[in-house]
Design a protein around this motif. Structure first.
Motif, short mmCIF file in Angstrom:
data_model
loop_
_atom_site.label_atom_id
_atom_site.label_comp_id
_atom_site.label_asym_id
_atom_site.label_seq_id
_atom_site.Cartn_x
_atom_site.Cartn_y
_atom_site.Cartn_z
N GLN A 296 9.95 -26.19 6.78
CA GLN A 296 8.65 -26.41 7.38
C GLN A 296 8.05 -27.63 6.18
OE1 GLN A 296 6.99 -23.13 5.05
NE2 GLN A 296 4.49 -23.28 5.13
N ALA B 107 0.52 -32.13 2.37
CA ALA B 107 -0.05 -31.43 3.29
C ALA B 107 1.71 -30.48 3.60
CB ALA B 107 0.30 -32.04 5.03
N GLU C 27 1.05 -28.48 0.77
CA GLU C 27 0.44 -27.28 0.21
C GLU C 27 1.12 -26.20 1.21
OE1 GLU C 27 -3.27 -29.38 1.81
OE2 GLU C 27 -3.76 -30.60 0.12
N SER C 28 1.30 -26.43 2.52
CA SER C 28 1.90 -26.16 3.52
C SER C 28 3.02 -25.07 2.66
CB SER C 28 2.73 -26.01 4.29
OG SER C 28 3.66 -25.10 5.34
N ALA D 133 2.64 -20.30 1.96
CA ALA D 133 3.64 -19.71 2.34
C ALA D 133 3.67 -19.18 0.98
CB ALA D 133 4.54 -20.05 2.11
#
Length: 789
Positions: free
Chosen positions: A295, A313, A316-317, A321
């Motif tokens: 990811q 990013a 944050e991803s 999750a």
């Protein structure tokens, strides 16, 4: 009259300094039998005794007398303090500072009064407090600084103090803001890799331009410039230049002698570009380690140019999750290891999931009309289940899509005493969800509308939709009743009923000259398929009586009536439609798509057999926080099936009734959603036909092709109830498939405003046709409004 505070304070200080030696020289040290305070007006003697370090029984000498005077001055309550002796009694003579009765501010426009008062309170100037003349100097300095930061260097701050009775004062702060200095030139020095235009493309500070009078982007602001320098730094960091140096120390702001023009010079050092060497993951990932690593590598990967935006990013991803499976406070800390020799960065993402969190309660606030259960059934985050940010985000969108609320906020609040529980606070601001008309309404199509109607999408706060109408306008008389329960079943199936009667005079509707009288009833059923998708089915019956006027009604309509052999049309009809709605807001969407594909078919035992296909698309693209693009398509097609009516008339002519009935034809032109091409008179685009008397009239068509590009400016008007846009509309209707020609499409461009006013929704547009043909009826300014509650 204003006194100079500096001279006064010097005098007070000298008095305080000389009072103790005089007291000590005149009187030998003595033991205090009592303490008396003279000169008090508002302040109690007990307050003085609290701060006075000398008590009954103490011996007064030069040292502790000085300490006592300093202690009382330090309270800020007194302008003058003296000590004297009457026998063995210590007398404290004080002059109280006045109390602030009122603070007035005049001339402040650029800074709101509430913000000014907040700043004055921090300085120590507030109504009811003790007045300190020293604070006036601080007020002048602070307000001058605030205005200078907003680019106003000619500001004048003039505080005036007015003495009142009972030792009170009024303070008036007079502000002459002056004109803001304008940015005449911005120069970036040191950039070799990127142009000035590229670097300053998203700056808020701009050189004076032709739109600066409106945008005010040429007015200097220290905070705004600091933000622009941060954007400049980010620009380089997002492209791998981690050594780029953009600091305020390298920036110079020069002002002209008249303090009206500013010149900004921003210096920078670009440095070298770095790439990512390795990406590793450490810590308790909870999810499979390889999944987290995969990811992250979607945003930052080995051998790719380093990007801080990609780094954020990736953080944050991963955090999102984890938050979706209950880890609401998960954090991801990327630790970079910079190798300047090879110009690479090794990244180690340290994952700290924190405790897994359970949602204890969901609490609603602000829904004064709407029942809690109406909001609760839209929630996808359930009480007693694991925290899920995705479920919370979806819940917010579903609440916004109801159309009952101007604003929806959802906050997570930790439960005191626990680390693994939170409460969700859902705060809403209700808006008008219904329309009520009693003789209030106007449109250019129908003129003044005399009507009485009640339409409520949130009937009595239940979430049910109810509409009862008795309407009369220049082209219509109508009575209708509609009801829809969007949660007929617990799984979200909807059930609705619709009964109506109407008389319609199409000659006053900018269409062919004929009248209809119709009664109808139907039932609808909605079935949700997913969070975004649904199917709707309906079954109904209608009976339509058509009145034509031979000589005035277009000949094609007269022939259709003659071929069928009746003016009464009975129709059993059913319809099915599929809809997908991913918009983020019902009233003012900024992203997402609405699509609907529908089919309506008349059933056996209907007078004529036909079907209608209709497709609608509205897709919103957020171009920036200031621009939202909406692309619209509306396509319709209708035709007959089964039996065809053919008849030979007494004059020998053979007439045939085929295709979709004329009373179901599509129309285009005007502001109505069904055929919106603004700038043209409502319903006048498309096929026309002559009557036997030679009148050429719009008759509509069986094919509709309508499209629009509309650019919304969400922040142009600072109100959630108003929206301004620029648009390009295009389209037309055609008689049948063989007549479709792209060259026949009309187009217009213009501006529009939609305002949900307290009186009701108001729509205004001004359009200029950019593709028109001789004979087209033009109407540039178009508007309508109705009452609302």
């Amino acid at each position: 009259m204003t006194r100079r505070p500096t001279r006064r304070l010097i005098a007070l200080a000298l008095a305080a300094a000389l009072s103790v030696p005089a007291f000590a020289q005149e009187v030998e040290p003595f033991q205090v039998s009592d303490v008396r305070v003279d000169g008090l007006q508002r302040i109690s003697a007990g307050t003085v005794f609290t701060y006075l370090p000398i008590e009954r029984g103490d011996t007064v000498n030069q040292s502790n007398a000085a300490d006592a005077i300093r202690a009382l001055y330090k309270t800020g309550f007194f302008e003058d303090v003296r000590l004297s002796r009457e026998g063995s009694i210590l007398v404290v003579n004080v002059v109280e500072r006045p109390a602030i009765n009122k603070i007035e501010m005049k001339g402040n426009k650029d800074i709101k009064e509430d913000d000014l008062r907040k700043g004055l309170k921090e300085i120590g100037l507030e109504e009811g407090d003790t007045f300190d003349r020293m604070s006036l100097d601080r007020v002048t300095q602070e307000l001058t600084r605030q205005y200078n930061n907003r680019g106003k260097y000619n500001v004048e701050i003039n505080p005036v103090v007015t003495q009142l009775d009972r030792n009170r004062v009024n303070v008036a702060i007079n502000v002459k803001e002056g004109k803001a200095a304008k940015i005449r030139h911005i120069n970036v020095i040191g950039n070799e890799l990127f142009t000035d235009k590229e670097l300053m493309d998203n700056w808020e500070s701009r050189q004076t331009g032709w739109l600066s009078w409106y945008k005010r982007d040429d007015q200097y602001s220290k905070e705004r410039l600091s933000g622009d320098l941060e954007k400049l730094q980010s620009y380089y960091l997002d492209r791998g230049y981690i050594d780029a140096d953009v600091t305020p120390d390298n920036t110079q702001v020069a002002i002209s002698p008249n303090k009206r023009d500013l010149y900004i010079t921003a210096g920078l050092t670009e440095g070298e570009q770095y790439k990512v060497s390795t990406v590793t993951v450490s810590g308790d990932t909870v999810l499979p380690h390889e999944d987290i690593e995969k990811q992250i590598k979607l945003f930052v990967a080995p051998d790719k140019v380093f990007s801080r935006r990609g780094l954020e990013a990736a953080n944050e991803s991963v955090a999102a999750a984890l938050s979706n499976i209950g880890y609401a406070f998960a954090s991801v800390n990327p630790v970079p290891n910079v190798d300047r020799a090879s110009r690479t960065v090794a990244l180690d993402f340290q994952v700290n999931p924190g405790p897994r969190v359970n949602v204890r309660r969901v609490v609603f606030d602000g829904n004064t009309r709407t029942a809690d259960n109406v909001l609760r059934r839209e929630m996808r985050q359930m009480e007693g289940s694991w925290y899920s940010q995705a479920a919370i985000d979806r819940s917010k969108i579903r609440l916004q899509q109801l159309g009952f609320f101007e604003e929806v906020k959802i906050e997570s609040k930790p439960v005191p005493g626990t680390q693994d529980q939170v409460d969700l606070a859902v705060s809403v601001k209700e808006t008008n969800s219904g329309t009520i008309n009693f003789g209030v309404g106007y449109s250019q199509l129908g003129g003044i509308q005399l009507n009485g109607s009640l339409s409520e999408r949130n009937f009595m706060g239940s979430g049910n939709q109810l509409s009862v109408a008795l309407a009369r306008s220049s082209y219509q008389k109508q009575a209708s009743f509609q009801f829809l329960n969007p949660y007929f079943s617990k799984n979200g199936m909807s059930l609705g009923y619709n009964v109506y009667w109407s008389e319609f005079d199409y000659s006053n509707y900018n269409t062919a000259q004929y009248n209809t009288s119709e009664g109808a009833a139907n039932v609808t059923l909605g079935i949700p398929l997913t969070e975004w998708d649904s199917i709707n089915w309906s079954l109904g019956y209608s009976r339509k009586q058509v009145s034509i006027f031979r000589g005035s009604t277009p000949q094609s309509i007269v022939d259709y009536i003659d071929a069928v052999g009746t003016r009464t049309f009975n129709a059993w009809r059913t319809s099915v439609s599929f809809a997908r709605d991913t918009r983020d807001n019902y009233l003012q969407p900024t992203r997402g798509t609405y699509q609907r594909l529908g089919l309506e078919v008349t059933l056996p035992n209907s007078t004529v057999s036909y079907y209608i296909l209709d497709y609608q698309l509205s897709k919103f693209f957020p171009l920036s926080d200031k621009l939202v693009l909406n692309t619209v398509a509306n396509i319709g097609y209708g035709n007959s099936y089964g039996k065809t009516y053919t008849r030979t008339l007494s004059d020998g002519r053979v007439v045939t009734a085929k295709g979709m009935p004329f009373y179901e034809n599509f129309y285009a032109g005007g502001v109505s959603q069904a055929g919106r091409v603004r700038g043209f008179v409502d319903n006048t685009l498309g096929p026309t036909d002559f009557s036997s008397f030679g009148y050429n009239q719009p008759i509509g068509g069986s094919i509709k092709t309508i499209g629009s590009l509309e650019l919304f400016f969400p922040k142009l008007i600072d109100s959630p109830a108003a929206r301004v846009s620029a648009f390009l509309d295009f389209g037309n209707v055609f008689a049948d498939r063989s007549s479709i020609k792209a060259s026949e499409l009309r187009a217009s461009a213009g501006v529009a405003m939609m305002w949900r006013s307290p009186m009701g929704p108001i729509s205004i547009s001004y359009a200029i046709p950019v593709r028109k043909f001789p004979g087209d009826r033009i109407e540039r300014l178009q508007f309508s409004f109705a009452g609302q509650f």
